[in-house]
Design a protein around this motif. Structure first.
Motif, PDB file in Angstrom:
ATOM      1  N   VAL A 108      37.191  22.340  52.877  1.00 19.42           N
ATOM      2  CA  VAL A 108      35.705  22.834  51.908  1.00 19.42           C
ATOM      3  C   VAL A 108      34.805  22.941  52.864  1.00 19.42           C
ATOM      4  CG1 VAL A 108      34.559  21.809  50.057  1.00 19.42           C
ATOM      5  CG2 VAL A 108      36.646  21.847  49.704  1.00 19.42           C
ATOM      6  N   LEU A 109      34.556  21.359  53.029  1.00 21.87           N
ATOM      7  CA  LEU A 109      33.148  21.289  54.205  1.00 21.87           C
ATOM      8  C   LEU A 109      33.175  22.210  55.350  1.00 21.87           C
ATOM      9  CD1 LEU A 109      30.557  20.200  54.966  1.00 21.87           C
ATOM     10  CD2 LEU A 109      31.671  18.122  55.944  1.00 21.87           C
ATOM     11  N   PRO A 110      34.051  22.695  55.978  1.00 22.02           N
ATOM     12  CA  PRO A 110      34.199  23.806  57.353  1.00 22.02           C
ATOM     13  C   PRO A 110      33.848  25.317  56.374  1.00 22.02           C
ATOM     14  CG  PRO A 110      35.883  22.064  57.465  1.00 22.02           C
ATOM     15  CD  PRO A 110      35.782  21.881  55.970  1.00 22.02           C
ATOM     16  N   VAL A 111      34.707  25.784  55.765  1.00 22.86           N
ATOM     17  CA  VAL A 111      33.570  26.666  54.995  1.00 22.86           C
ATOM     18  C   VAL A 111      32.762  26.824  53.719  1.00 22.86           C
ATOM     19  CG1 VAL A 111      34.212  28.626  53.043  1.00 22.86           C
ATOM     20  CG2 VAL A 111      36.207  27.386  53.901  1.00 22.86           C
ATOM     21  N   ILE A 112      31.763  25.879  53.722  1.00 17.97           N
ATOM     22  CA  ILE A 112      31.145  26.136  53.810  1.00 17.97           C
ATOM     23  C   ILE A 112      29.582  25.858  54.397  1.00 17.97           C
ATOM     24  CG2 ILE A 112      28.710  24.503  52.487  1.00 17.97           C
ATOM     25  CD1 ILE A 112      30.493  23.944  50.029  1.00 17.97           C
ATOM     26  N   THR A 113      30.366  24.928  55.357  1.00 16.94           N
ATOM     27  CA  THR A 113      28.773  25.120  56.822  1.00 16.94           C
ATOM     28  C   THR A 113      29.577  26.951  57.216  1.00 16.94           C
ATOM     29  OG1 THR A 113      29.971  22.908  57.381  1.00 16.94           O
ATOM     30  CG2 THR A 113      29.232  24.023  59.385  1.00 16.94           C
ATOM     31  N   VAL A 114      30.409  27.426  57.650  1.00 14.34           N
ATOM     32  CA  VAL A 114      30.517  29.097  58.319  1.00 14.34           C
ATOM     33  C   VAL A 114      29.584  29.834  57.437  1.00 14.34           C
ATOM     34  CG1 VAL A 114      31.630  30.497  57.989  1.00 14.34           C
ATOM     35  CG2 VAL A 114      32.449  28.210  59.795  1.00 14.34           C
ATOM     36  N   LEU A 115      29.377  29.449  55.766  1.00 16.57           N
ATOM     37  CA  LEU A 115      28.711  30.153  55.150  1.00 16.57           C
ATOM     38  C   LEU A 115      27.134  30.138  55.236  1.00 16.57           C
ATOM     39  CD1 LEU A 115      31.129  30.526  51.519  1.00 16.57           C
ATOM     40  CD2 LEU A 115      30.670  32.326  53.346  1.00 16.57           C
ATOM     41  N   SER A 116      27.101  28.868  55.385  1.00 21.22           N
ATOM     42  CA  SER A 116      25.662  28.368  55.616  1.00 21.22           C
ATOM     43  C   SER A 116      25.306  28.840  56.326  1.00 21.22           C
ATOM     44  CB  SER A 116      25.395  26.994  55.168  1.00 21.22           C
ATOM     45  OG  SER A 116      23.794  26.354  55.718  1.00 21.22           O
ATOM     46  N   ASP A 117      25.588  28.679  57.601  1.00 22.73           N
ATOM     47  CA  ASP A 117      25.480  29.435  59.259  1.00 22.73           C
ATOM     48  C   ASP A 117      24.782  31.261  58.824  1.00 22.73           C
ATOM     49  OD1 ASP A 117      26.004  26.439  59.874  1.00 22.73           O
ATOM     50  OD2 ASP A 117      26.726  26.802  61.364  1.00 22.73           O
ATOM     51  N   ALA A 118      25.143  31.204  58.537  1.00 23.64           N
ATOM     52  CA  ALA A 118      25.753  33.070  58.061  1.00 23.64           C
ATOM     53  C   ALA A 118      24.627  33.075  57.837  1.00 23.64           C
ATOM     54  CB  ALA A 118      26.978  33.553  57.480  1.00 23.64           C
ATOM     55  N   LEU A 119      24.422  32.740  56.213  1.00 22.26           N
ATOM     56  CA  LEU A 119      22.907  32.862  55.929  1.00 22.26           C
ATOM     57  C   LEU A 119      21.456  33.054  56.287  1.00 22.26           C
ATOM     58  CD1 LEU A 119      24.022  31.107  52.440  1.00 22.26           C
ATOM     59  CD2 LEU A 119      23.296  33.608  52.893  1.00 22.26           C
ATOM     60  N   ARG A 120      21.595  31.657  57.409  1.00 19.75           N
ATOM     61  CA  ARG A 120      20.212  30.902  58.232  1.00 19.75           C
ATOM     62  C   ARG A 120      20.515  31.478  59.325  1.00 19.75           C
ATOM     63  NH1 ARG A 120      22.583  25.766  56.809  1.00 19.75           N
ATOM     64  NH2 ARG A 120      23.002  25.641  59.477  1.00 19.75           N
ATOM     65  N   ARG A 121      21.500  32.978  59.511  1.00 17.00           N
ATOM     66  CA  ARG A 121      21.226  33.321  60.740  1.00 17.00           C
ATOM     67  C   ARG A 121      20.482  35.039  60.250  1.00 17.00           C
ATOM     68  NH1 ARG A 121      20.395  31.662  65.505  1.00 17.00           N
ATOM     69  NH2 ARG A 121      21.662  33.461  67.082  1.00 17.00           N
ATOM     70  N   VAL A 122      20.184  34.618  58.861  1.00 13.71           N
ATOM     71  CA  VAL A 122      19.913  35.933  58.148  1.00 13.71           C
ATOM     72  C   VAL A 122      18.143  35.840  57.469  1.00 13.71           C
ATOM     73  CG1 VAL A 122      21.433  37.651  59.088  1.00 13.71           C
ATOM     74  CG2 VAL A 122      20.983  36.284  56.626  1.00 13.71           C
ATOM     75  N   GLY A 123      18.135  34.495  56.761  1.00 14.51           N
ATOM     76  CA  GLY A 123      16.878  34.304  56.651  1.00 14.51           C
ATOM     77  C   GLY A 123      16.906  32.747  56.112  1.00 14.51           C
ATOM     78  N   THR A 124      16.300  32.384  55.374  1.00 15.99           N
ATOM     79  CA  THR A 124      15.534  30.780  55.178  1.00 15.99           C
ATOM     80  C   THR A 124      16.350  30.568  53.903  1.00 15.99           C
ATOM     81  OG1 THR A 124      13.794  31.167  54.102  1.00 15.99           O
ATOM     82  CG2 THR A 124      13.537  30.605  56.377  1.00 15.99           C
ATOM     83  N   VAL A 125      16.935  29.737  53.188  1.00 10.47           N
ATOM     84  CA  VAL A 125      18.327  29.397  52.248  1.00 10.47           C
ATOM     85  C   VAL A 125      17.494  28.374  51.203  1.00 10.47           C
ATOM     86  CG1 VAL A 125      19.839  29.164  51.457  1.00 10.47           C
ATOM     87  CG2 VAL A 125      19.867  30.760  53.049  1.00 10.47           C
ATOM     88  N   ARG A 126      17.206  28.272  50.051  1.00  9.63           N
ATOM     89  CA  ARG A 126      17.271  27.446  49.174  1.00  9.63           C
ATOM     90  C   ARG A 126      18.504  27.340  48.536  1.00  9.63           C
ATOM     91  NH1 ARG A 126      15.258  26.794  43.625  1.00  9.63           N
ATOM     92  NH2 ARG A 126      14.557  28.251  43.550  1.00  9.63           N
ATOM     93  N   LEU A 127      19.297  26.384  48.721  1.00 10.16           N
ATOM     94  CA  LEU A 127      20.228  25.790  48.270  1.00 10.16           C
ATOM     95  C   LEU A 127      20.493  25.543  46.929  1.00 10.16           C
ATOM     96  CD1 LEU A 127      23.952  26.531  48.279  1.00 10.16           C
ATOM     97  CD2 LEU A 127      23.707  23.611  49.101  1.00 10.16           C
ATOM     98  N   THR A 128      21.330  26.329  45.783  1.00  5.98           N
ATOM     99  CA  THR A 128      20.933  25.518  44.502  1.00  5.98           C
ATOM    100  C   THR A 128      22.335  25.556  43.463  1.00  5.98           C
ATOM    101  OG1 THR A 128      21.029  28.063  43.138  1.00  5.98           O
ATOM    102  CG2 THR A 128      18.661  26.906  43.862  1.00  5.98           C
ATOM    103  N   GLY A 129      23.556  25.512  44.085  1.00  2.00           N
ATOM    104  CA  GLY A 129      24.741  25.091  43.597  1.00  2.00           C
ATOM    105  C   GLY A 129      25.511  25.564  44.834  1.00  2.00           C
ATOM    106  N   THR A 130      27.134  25.562  44.067  1.00  3.30           N
ATOM    107  CA  THR A 130      28.229  26.312  44.919  1.00  3.30           C
ATOM    108  C   THR A 130      29.676  26.137  44.184  1.00  3.30           C
ATOM    109  OG1 THR A 130      29.361  24.095  45.409  1.00  3.30           O
ATOM    110  CG2 THR A 130      27.255  24.828  47.224  1.00  3.30           C
TER     111      THR A 130
END
Length: 271
Positions: A108-130
């Motif tokens: 779970v953590l590795p997948v979330i980390t990969v997705l979070s890294d991908a998003l931060r590569r294209v913009g700034t993210v305000r996470l609200t849920g998973t």
């Protein structure tokens, strides 16, 4: 349930607000890039050596997961969107004669980390849920590891404390509602009390403003209904905390009920 069929499917989604970098379109044009959630997730997972798409003569048993599909909604309207989701299959456990193979923890953590890294590569993210569609029959016992990592989450600035809503959906036949107290106790045991947990009833009526509907995985989650909801108090809000809470409740359900089917665990912050 087959290890190579739908029961081996893990789906994880990140929700929130994405503000794309003002230079992203210019750079895409300059280098003729067409990056999306899937391509970025594949590249990032390979960089961490968690999952590779390189073809080999045999099965890629070293992969924590195999990529199936991914996408996300990057609409620029300031509203909570399902920014990125990844559908993957968990490789069949390696069978070594004469050796007892311990089931792997869910990545779970590795997948979330990969997705979070991908998003931060294209913009700034305000996470609200998973959210995560979890195949419990492929989840190894994570009780000790989760308790060991609890101190990591205690070591946080108290001023960053956050309220979270965690929900669990399962087949009605699982009757999880009758085990809400046991599951709560199991969650507290796995977090050393660093995650305060209180049941919310009725679970079906609990609001989750940090999630954008419909959740990715509706086909695989057919028949699942929300059975549990908890108000949790954490010392911070982050992708790490979301992953931790997801695995804590997945492992608590597995241990308290013996359930082996798929469940959905959502974590929603107060938007």
């Amino acid at each position: 349930m087959s290890d190579t069929g739908p029961g081996a499917t893990l789906i994880v989604g990140l929700h929130g607000v994405l503000d794309r970098h003002p230079w992203i379109d210019r750079v895409n044009a300059e280098f003729d890039l067409e990056e999306d959630v899937f391509s970025l997730a594949v590249k990032r997972a390979s960089a961490y050596a968690w999952s590779s798409t390189v073809l080999t003569d045999g099965p890629a048993t070293d992969n924590l997961w195999d990529h199936n599909d991914a996408d996300g909604d990057w609409t620029q309207d300031g509203q909570v969107r399902q920014l990125a989701w990844l559908q993957s299959s968990l490789p069949r456990p390696l069978n070594i004669p004469g050796r007892r193979q311990r089931p792997r923890r869910l990545p779970v953590l590795p997948v979330i980390t990969v997705l979070s890294d991908a998003l931060r590569r294209v913009g700034t993210v305000r996470l609200t849920g998973t959210h995560a569609l979890v195949p419990l029959h492929r989840a190894g016992d994570a009780r000790v590891e989760l308790a060991e990592v609890a101190d990591w989450f205690a070591l946080a600035d108290p001023s960053g404390a956050a309220s979270l809503t965690v929900t669990v959906s399962a087949l009605p036949s699982a009757d999880l509602g009758a085990r809400a107290a046991e599951i709560r106790d199991a969650a507290l045991e796995r977090t050393y009390g660093y995650l305060a947990v209180e049941p919310l009833k009725p679970a079906a009526a609990v609001q989750t403003p940090g999630l954008a509907q419909p959740l990715a995985g509706v086909v695989q989650a057919e028949g699942l209904r929300r059975a549990l909801a908890y108000r949790c108090e954490a010392r911070e809000w982050s992708t790490d905390v979301a992953a931790w809470a997801t695995e804590v409740f997945a492992d608590s359900v597995r241990a308290a009920t013996g359930l082996s089917g798929p469940i959905i665990v959502t974590v929603s912050s107060d938007v």
